[in-house]
Structures are given as structure tokens and as C-alpha cells.
Motif scaffolding. Structure first.
Motif, PDB file in Angstrom:
ATOM      1  N   SER A 152      30.886   8.839 -36.558  1.00 22.45           N
ATOM      2  CA  SER A 152      31.775   8.543 -35.434  1.00 22.45           C
ATOM      3  C   SER A 152      31.961   9.798 -34.593  1.00 22.45           C
ATOM      4  O   SER A 152      31.896  10.913 -35.114  1.00 22.45           O
ATOM      5  CB  SER A 152      33.134   8.035 -35.912  1.00 22.45           C
ATOM      6  OG  SER A 152      33.936   7.628 -34.807  1.00 22.45           O
ATOM      7  N   ASN A 153      32.171   9.586 -33.305  1.00 21.85           N
ATOM      8  CA  ASN A 153      32.415  10.699 -32.391  1.00 21.85           C
ATOM      9  C   ASN A 153      33.165  10.152 -31.192  1.00 21.85           C
ATOM     10  O   ASN A 153      32.609   9.402 -30.392  1.00 21.85           O
ATOM     11  CB  ASN A 153      31.093  11.332 -31.957  1.00 21.85           C
ATOM     12  CG  ASN A 153      31.277  12.558 -31.084  1.00 21.85           C
ATOM     13  OD1 ASN A 153      32.184  12.628 -30.251  1.00 21.85           O
ATOM     14  ND2 ASN A 153      30.425  13.542 -31.265  1.00 21.85           N
ATOM     15  N   GLU A 154      34.438  10.513 -31.078  1.00 22.44           N
ATOM     16  CA  GLU A 154      35.273   9.968 -29.999  1.00 22.44           C
ATOM     17  C   GLU A 154      34.762  10.319 -28.607  1.00 22.44           C
ATOM     18  O   GLU A 154      35.070   9.624 -27.642  1.00 22.44           O
ATOM     19  CB  GLU A 154      36.709  10.485 -30.145  1.00 22.44           C
ATOM     20  CG  GLU A 154      37.584   9.630 -31.030  1.00 22.44           C
ATOM     21  CD  GLU A 154      39.060   9.879 -30.776  1.00 22.44           C
ATOM     22  OE1 GLU A 154      39.508   9.636 -29.636  1.00 22.44           O
ATOM     23  OE2 GLU A 154      39.753  10.324 -31.705  1.00 22.44           O
ATOM     24  N   GLU A 155      33.996  11.384 -28.482  1.00 21.75           N
ATOM     25  CA  GLU A 155      33.540  11.798 -27.153  1.00 21.75           C
ATOM     26  C   GLU A 155      32.520  10.817 -26.580  1.00 21.75           C
ATOM     27  O   GLU A 155      32.485  10.597 -25.368  1.00 21.75           O
ATOM     28  CB  GLU A 155      32.955  13.210 -27.213  1.00 21.75           C
ATOM     29  CG  GLU A 155      33.993  14.277 -27.523  1.00 21.75           C
ATOM     30  CD  GLU A 155      33.411  15.675 -27.496  1.00 21.75           C
ATOM     31  OE1 GLU A 155      32.214  15.814 -27.138  1.00 21.75           O
ATOM     32  OE2 GLU A 155      34.141  16.617 -27.829  1.00 21.75           O
ATOM     33  N   ASP A 156      31.662  10.262 -27.421  1.00 17.67           N
ATOM     34  CA  ASP A 156      30.678   9.284 -26.953  1.00 17.67           C
ATOM     35  C   ASP A 156      30.121   8.544 -28.154  1.00 17.67           C
ATOM     36  O   ASP A 156      29.059   8.872 -28.677  1.00 17.67           O
ATOM     37  CB  ASP A 156      29.546   9.961 -26.175  1.00 17.67           C
ATOM     38  CG  ASP A 156      28.672   8.952 -25.427  1.00 17.67           C
ATOM     39  OD1 ASP A 156      28.747   7.756 -25.764  1.00 17.67           O
ATOM     40  OD2 ASP A 156      27.931   9.359 -24.515  1.00 17.67           O
TER      41      ASP A 156
END
Length: 331
Positions: A152-156
Motif C-alpha cells: 500500500s502507498n497513500e501517495e499513489d
């Protein structure tokens, strides 16, 4: 490797014979080319994982053990059924709608505490896990290569999902399948955006939540714009109603029924997850005066996700979520 073919009728016999002689001299007859293709498909493979490590295999992995559900889904989508999976029961409940497991798969323990002995007993070619499970890497690498994905990666999160998919494709020799899988996903995004625009209600915000009961308290997790589901909603033109803080990785916020009071007069569509037996949003909260006074409760704009539609999954799970957004907004 793709080998071009010519129709025999389009090549005069003399030229065809000359072409065959030249191909034989160069070792590129159809038979030789087939051998070369087979060698390319079965030869060494490598990728750079999330930790920046180069993971190399002598041949594409066929016996794969996977400790996180998103990667399980991706592997099956690419045509590789894992030999071992962590928490099969949980996968079937939460994530199995997109890509079901077959009965050949062995359970290797919990995602947070997999059994190294069980994994070793399966004699895998590769173990795949996410970056929050790094403590298990060293004991596993004593007997098997390990691929670490990001998860997971909130930025993209959409670009991250593709990176994780490509890592798995690299080490299983399924790059062609990965290209097709991603093309299908992009088509679904475009079709969903068109359906939502045609529905004429894209200006209504979406609030995506799940929750759990801890004793007598009910906790609610709203999915922010940076979550995978939030990113999908944004990609198809929707506004996320949750603007509060999130966890920085998965894109989930934290609130309770009192915190939901901010939506008392807000028009929105609530999409909620009830994958276990705690029917929080259509039973447990009903009768609570704060909850009953929320506009989306009064309007009846509450929509339960289908069972097993994993909100942290891969392209196929994402397609299920997009289908549901089109169902809610496109009608």
C-alpha cells in the motif's frame, strides 16, 4: 518471444526454399525459434523488490507461497495458483470473490505469524510477502528466495498496485499476462467513469467505510482519498467525503458514531463492508439517535459491498469495486 509467420501462398516456392536454407544457416527455423522461445520462458528471471533487493531465480517460479491476500489474488490472475497461502479462511471471507483458491492450496498459518515449517514443507520456488512482515525474511531466505512487495502507498495506490503486480509477473514469467490484466483494469476504469457520468450523480460524495465491534464500542474506519478504494473512486470522478486524517500507509481514518455526526446534513452515498457477521451499519447502529439522524440513513443511500470484494486487493478486486461504484452511481 513472438515469431512472425508468413502465409505460404504469398511466397513463391523458390523464394520459400531459399528462405528456409538461410534460416537453417542462421539457426532460426521455426523449430529452432520454438526452442529459443521455450528457453526464454524457462530461463533465469529477476526483479527488484520494494526493499531495493534484486531477487533472481534460475527459472520462473511455479511453486509459490504467498503471505498476503492482494498478492495471492494477483498471482492467480496471472495464472499461478499458489501452493501455500496464509489464512485461507480469512482470504475466502474477505478477498475470495475476485480470484477463488482451489482445493490444492495449503494453509501456512496467519498472515502476521506464518509457519516457517509449513512453508518449508511445501518446497516452494518463491515466497511473497509485504513490507510490514520483514522479520520473517531472514529465516525464510535460508531455504527459499523471498520477494517483498509494498502492499500500500497513500501517495499513489494505483501505481503501487501495478508495481507490485509487475514484480510478481517478473518472477513467475507472466509479463504478457500482466500486460493483459492491466489493460483490462484500465478499460474498466474508463467504462466506470463513463457510466458514472451518464448517471448524472457524480457530484454526490462517496463515503467508504468498514468497522468492527470491540466490547460495547463500535469503531468505524473511513477510507480516505489515498486508500486503494478511495483512489479508484477519485479516478472515476467521485469526491471522497472523508477529509480527516488517515494512517499514512493504507489510507484509513478512524472515527466512531459521534464522529459521523459531521454528516448529519450532508448528501452522500455510504458504501460499507460487512464481510463478517457484525452487521454494524444495517443492524448494530440502527436505533442510535446520532446514526438515525444522519441524512444518508434517512435517505436510504447506504450500499453494502458484495461479500469477498477485497478493498486492499489487486486489479481484479479493483474491478469488482469499480463495478459496484458504477452500480451505485450509474443507475
Amino acid at each position: 518471444m513472438r515469431i512472425p509467420h508468413f502465409k505460404r501462398s504469398a511466397v513463391p516456392a523458390a523464394l520459400a526454399a531459399a528462405a528456409l536454407l538461410a534460416a537453417a544457416a542462421c539457426g532460426t527455423t521455426e523449430e529452432g525459434a520454438g526452442d529459443e522461445a521455450t528457453e526464454a520462458e524457462s530461463g533465469p528471471v529477476s526483479t527488484v523488490d520494494f526493499l531495493g533487493r534484486t531477487v533472481e531465480l534460475d527459472a520462473p517460479a511455479e511453486r509459490v507461497v504467498i503471505l498476503e491476500w492482494s498478492e495471492v489474488e494477483v498471482s492467480i490472475s496471472l495464472g499461478v495458483m499458489p501452493v501455500g497461502v496464509a489464512d485461507i479462511e480469512g482470504y475466502n471471507v474477505w478477498a475470495g470473490a475476485a480470484e477463488p483458491l482451489d482445493d490444492t492450496v495449503t494453509d501456512v498459518g496467519m498472515r502476521s505469524e506464518a509457519s516457517i515449517d509449513s512453508i518449508a514443507g511445501l518446497e516452494p520456488d518463491l515466497v511473497i510477502l509485504e513490507n510490514d512482515n520483514e522479520a520473517i525474511i531472514e529465516p525464510l531466505e535460508e531455504f527459499v528466495p523471498v520477494l517483498v512487495t509494498e502492499g500500500s502507498n497513500e501517495e499513489d495506490n494505483i501505481a503501487r498496485m501495478k508495481r507490485d503486480m509487475d514484480m510478481i509477473a517478473d518472477l513467475t514469467g507472466k509479463n504478457t499476462e500482466a500486460d493483459a490484466l492491466w489493460a483490462d483494469f484500465e478499460t474498466k476504469v474508463a467504462d466506470t467513469a463513463a457510466a458514472i457520468e451518464a448517471g448524472g450523480r457524480s457530484d454526490v460524495p462517496v463515503l467508504i467505510v468498514d468497522g468492527w465491534i470491540d466490547g460495547s464500542s463500535i469503531s468505524i474506519r473511513p477510507f480516505g482519498e489515498g486508500s486503494l478504494f478511495g483512489a479508484l473512486a477519485k479516478e472515476v470522478g467521485l469526491t471522497n467525503a472523508w477529509t480527516g486524517p488517515t494512517d499514512g500507509v493504507w489510507g484509513g481514518g478512524s472515527t466512531d458514531v459521534e464522529g459521523m455526526a459531521q454528516y448529519t446534513d450532508t448528501e452522500l452515498n455510504l458504501i460499507y463492508n460487512n464481510s463478517f457477521n457484525d452487521n454494524i451499519f444495517n443492524e448494530e447502529l440502527v436505533g442510535n439517535p446520532i446514526y438515525d439522524d444522519l441524512r444518508f440513513v434517512k435517505d436510504g443511500t447506504l450500499y453494502e459491498l458484495p461479500k469477498g470484494a477485497w478493498t486492499f486487493g489487486g486489479p481484479r478486486s479493483s474491478e469488482l469495486l469499480l463495478d459496484y461504484l458504477a452500480e451505485v452511481y450509474g443507475s
